[in-house]
Design a protein around this motif. Structure first.
Motif, PDB file in Angstrom:
ATOM      1  N   MET A 116     -27.688  15.052  10.562  1.00 21.92           N
ATOM      2  CA  MET A 116     -28.530  14.684   9.430  1.00 21.92           C
ATOM      3  C   MET A 116     -29.670  13.776   9.882  1.00 21.92           C
ATOM      4  SD  MET A 116     -25.802  14.047   6.362  1.00 21.92           S
ATOM      5  CE  MET A 116     -24.722  15.375   5.810  1.00 21.92           C
ATOM      6  N   SER A 117     -30.705  13.748   9.057  1.00 21.80           N
ATOM      7  CA  SER A 117     -31.857  12.890   9.332  1.00 21.80           C
ATOM      8  C   SER A 117     -32.407  12.378   8.018  1.00 21.80           C
ATOM      9  CB  SER A 117     -32.941  13.673  10.071  1.00 21.80           C
ATOM     10  OG  SER A 117     -33.551  14.620   9.199  1.00 21.80           O
ATOM     11  N   ALA A 118     -33.421  11.527   8.095  1.00 20.07           N
ATOM     12  CA  ALA A 118     -34.042  10.998   6.888  1.00 20.07           C
ATOM     13  C   ALA A 118     -34.688  12.104   6.073  1.00 20.07           C
ATOM     14  CB  ALA A 118     -35.082   9.946   7.252  1.00 20.07           C
ATOM     15  N   GLN A 119     -34.947  13.238   6.695  1.00 17.89           N
ATOM     16  CA  GLN A 119     -35.570  14.367   6.000  1.00 17.89           C
ATOM     17  C   GLN A 119     -34.541  15.328   5.395  1.00 17.89           C
ATOM     18  OE1 GLN A 119     -36.850  13.333   9.226  1.00 17.89           O
ATOM     19  NE2 GLN A 119     -38.168  12.108   7.860  1.00 17.89           N
ATOM     20  N   SER A 120     -33.261  15.069   5.597  1.00 19.90           N
ATOM     21  CA  SER A 120     -32.224  15.957   5.065  1.00 19.90           C
ATOM     22  C   SER A 120     -32.299  16.003   3.542  1.00 19.90           C
ATOM     23  CB  SER A 120     -30.834  15.481   5.493  1.00 19.90           C
ATOM     24  OG  SER A 120     -30.671  15.590   6.891  1.00 19.90           O
ATOM     25  N   THR A 121     -32.169  17.200   2.992  1.00 17.30           N
ATOM     26  CA  THR A 121     -32.161  17.370   1.546  1.00 17.30           C
ATOM     27  C   THR A 121     -30.851  18.036   1.136  1.00 17.30           C
ATOM     28  OG1 THR A 121     -33.271  19.518   1.718  1.00 17.30           O
ATOM     29  CG2 THR A 121     -34.665  17.571   1.410  1.00 17.30           C
ATOM     30  N   PHE A 122     -30.486  17.878  -0.140  1.00 14.07           N
ATOM     31  CA  PHE A 122     -29.211  18.377  -0.638  1.00 14.07           C
ATOM     32  C   PHE A 122     -29.422  19.124  -1.947  1.00 14.07           C
ATOM     33  CE2 PHE A 122     -28.543  14.547   1.847  1.00 14.07           C
ATOM     34  CZ  PHE A 122     -27.641  15.003   2.810  1.00 14.07           C
ATOM     35  N   ALA A 123     -28.613  20.146  -2.139  1.00 17.13           N
ATOM     36  CA  ALA A 123     -28.719  20.957  -3.345  1.00 17.13           C
ATOM     37  C   ALA A 123     -28.424  20.118  -4.588  1.00 17.13           C
ATOM     38  CB  ALA A 123     -27.742  22.133  -3.270  1.00 17.13           C
ATOM     39  N   GLU A 124     -28.859  20.619  -5.725  1.00 16.75           N
ATOM     40  CA  GLU A 124     -28.691  19.895  -6.984  1.00 16.75           C
ATOM     41  C   GLU A 124     -27.225  19.620  -7.295  1.00 16.75           C
ATOM     42  OE1 GLU A 124     -29.870  20.438 -11.728  1.00 16.75           O
ATOM     43  OE2 GLU A 124     -30.815  21.691 -10.190  1.00 16.75           O
ATOM     44  N   ASP A 125     -26.334  20.552  -6.870  1.00 19.94           N
ATOM     45  CA  ASP A 125     -24.911  20.383  -7.169  1.00 19.94           C
ATOM     46  C   ASP A 125     -24.141  19.762  -6.011  1.00 19.94           C
ATOM     47  OD1 ASP A 125     -25.100  22.518  -5.438  1.00 19.94           O
ATOM     48  OD2 ASP A 125     -23.584  23.730  -6.437  1.00 19.94           O
ATOM     49  N   ASP A 126     -24.846  19.136  -5.067  1.00 15.88           N
ATOM     50  CA  ASP A 126     -24.218  18.509  -3.905  1.00 15.88           C
ATOM     51  C   ASP A 126     -24.095  17.011  -4.148  1.00 15.88           C
ATOM     52  OD1 ASP A 126     -23.623  17.394  -1.344  1.00 15.88           O
ATOM     53  OD2 ASP A 126     -24.582  19.099  -0.341  1.00 15.88           O
ATOM     54  N   TRP A 182     -20.647  20.618  -3.002  1.00 21.67           N
ATOM     55  CA  TRP A 182     -21.162  20.443  -1.638  1.00 21.67           C
ATOM     56  C   TRP A 182     -22.276  21.463  -1.383  1.00 21.67           C
ATOM     57  CZ3 TRP A 182     -19.452  16.992   2.254  1.00 21.67           C
ATOM     58  CH2 TRP A 182     -18.346  16.210   1.912  1.00 21.67           C
ATOM     59  N   GLY A 183     -22.981  21.858  -2.444  1.00 24.46           N
ATOM     60  CA  GLY A 183     -23.980  22.889  -2.281  1.00 24.46           C
ATOM     61  C   GLY A 183     -23.364  24.272  -2.403  1.00 24.46           C
ATOM     62  N   GLU A 184     -24.198  25.275  -2.253  1.00 22.84           N
ATOM     63  CA  GLU A 184     -23.766  26.666  -2.434  1.00 22.84           C
ATOM     64  C   GLU A 184     -22.714  27.050  -1.401  1.00 22.84           C
ATOM     65  OE1 GLU A 184     -25.693  31.177  -2.634  1.00 22.84           O
ATOM     66  OE2 GLU A 184     -26.991  29.411  -2.485  1.00 22.84           O
ATOM     67  N   VAL A 185     -21.722  27.769  -1.851  1.00 21.39           N
ATOM     68  CA  VAL A 185     -20.661  28.228  -0.957  1.00 21.39           C
ATOM     69  C   VAL A 185     -20.298  29.657  -1.350  1.00 21.39           C
ATOM     70  CG1 VAL A 185     -18.823  27.269  -2.412  1.00 21.39           C
ATOM     71  CG2 VAL A 185     -18.400  27.666   0.013  1.00 21.39           C
TER      72      VAL A 185
END
Length: 327
Positions: A212-222, A27-30
């Protein structure tokens, strides 16, 4: 906080509990410091049920819960899962030797003598037609390794088969504003048998936070970036299987329906709690603020009939054609 019975265990658990997938990984960096603060906040607010799995961060999530037990004196329940460590993840791998090894590893991670609730972790459909697998779980209960067991499933069909086994105390299934099929038949049957329903992904991977929006981005490990088409595991685990763009449209249609004094996430969690067949929802929380927002939903006012109907209409228009028949 409100509490409801967990199956036939005699336990009463918080209607908004804690899903510990996000504090393990994918889920991204934690940060473990933030994760522990989130876990402590949950306990402070009356949460007494935490759901994890042996594969969340390769045991990281389980080990954080073991730390919580050391740092706090009040009792709480921990549910974990087994089976996803298999590679390949096939029905033939659900043997006595493998299941026992998974349980022993989780016991070590959790630093406990018995697992409160072990759930088969979304096994292949064939496993639900293998009585010998459930016989192994019965034996692990008799040996004192497990207090109780249940299942985590992808499909309603799998849940309906699982509850035929008398030892199954709980079914964990995706149930949220974008995944409503379980309420059609499954919930009636679980209520008849005294089986708990744990509603996972209650906020549809964060879509139902409204942030969230259409511009939302996610980490490589998400997984919200890499699993949208089911590249790593079942597609339904990411945004409830709904196309991200369609999901955003549905969220916008819901935005005017959020009652005064609630966030969209709180409305989504309160909607789940409106169904008496659901024992609890298990939203994740990577920091104390997220936990506080989620847990507050447990004591929010009931949603009006008009709001419930309007939310049903949004499901019918946006989500049902894409997801209803699949899971």
């Amino acid at each position: 906080m409100q509490y409801r019975p967990l199956g036939r265990t005699g336990w009463n658990i918080s209607t908004v509990s804690f899903g510990a997938w996000a504090i393990g990984g994918t889920w991204g960096e934690v940060d473990d410091k933030d994760s522990m603060a989130a876990l402590h906040r949950a306990l402070d607010l009356g949460v007494n049920f935490f759901d994890t799995a042996d594969v969340y961060g390769d045991g990281r999530s389980e080990r954080l819960l073991a730390r919580l037990r050391k740092e706090r004196s009040e009792p709480f329940y921990v549910a974990t899962k087994a089976g996803r460590r298999l590679s390949p993840h096939v029905a033939a791998g659900f043997t006595r030797a493998n299941l026992t090894a998974f349980v022993e590893r989780s016991l070590q991670n959790l630093q406990t003598e018995a697992i409160d609730l072990l759930q088969l972790h979304c096994p292949p459909t064939d496993v639900f037609y293998m009585p010998e697998v459930f016989g192994v779980l019965d034996d692990l209960v008799a040996a004192g390794k497990l207090r109780h067991y249940g299942v985590s499933v992808e499909k309603v069909e799998e849940a309906l088969k699982a509850i035929e086994y008398p030892g199954v105390q709980s079914v964990q299934i995706i149930y949220n504003l974008f995944r409503q099929r379980p309420a059609e038949l499954l919930f009636e049957q679980t209520q008849k048998r005294g089986v708990a329903i744990l509603a996972r992904l209650p906020l549809s991977s964060g879509l139902l936070s409204g942030k969230m929006s259409a511009q939302s981005t996610f980490a490589e490990d998400d997984h919200r970036g890499f699993n949208r088409e089911g590249a790593a595991f079942d597609k339904g685990e990411t945004f409830s299987g709904l196309d991200f763009a369609v999901g955003l449209q549905a969220v916008e249609a819901m935005r005017p329906l959020v009652p005064a004094g609630m966030s969209m996430a709180q409305m989504a969690l309160r909607w789940i709690q409106m169904n008496p067949a659901v024992t609890c929802s298990i939203p994740g929380g990577k920091n104390p603020a997220q936990v506080s927002d989620n847990v507050a939903a447990a004591d929010m006012p009931l949603l009006s009939h008009a709001t419930m109907q309007a939310l049903a209409d949004v499901y019918e228009q946006y989500a049902k054609p894409l997801v209803h028949q699949r899971w």
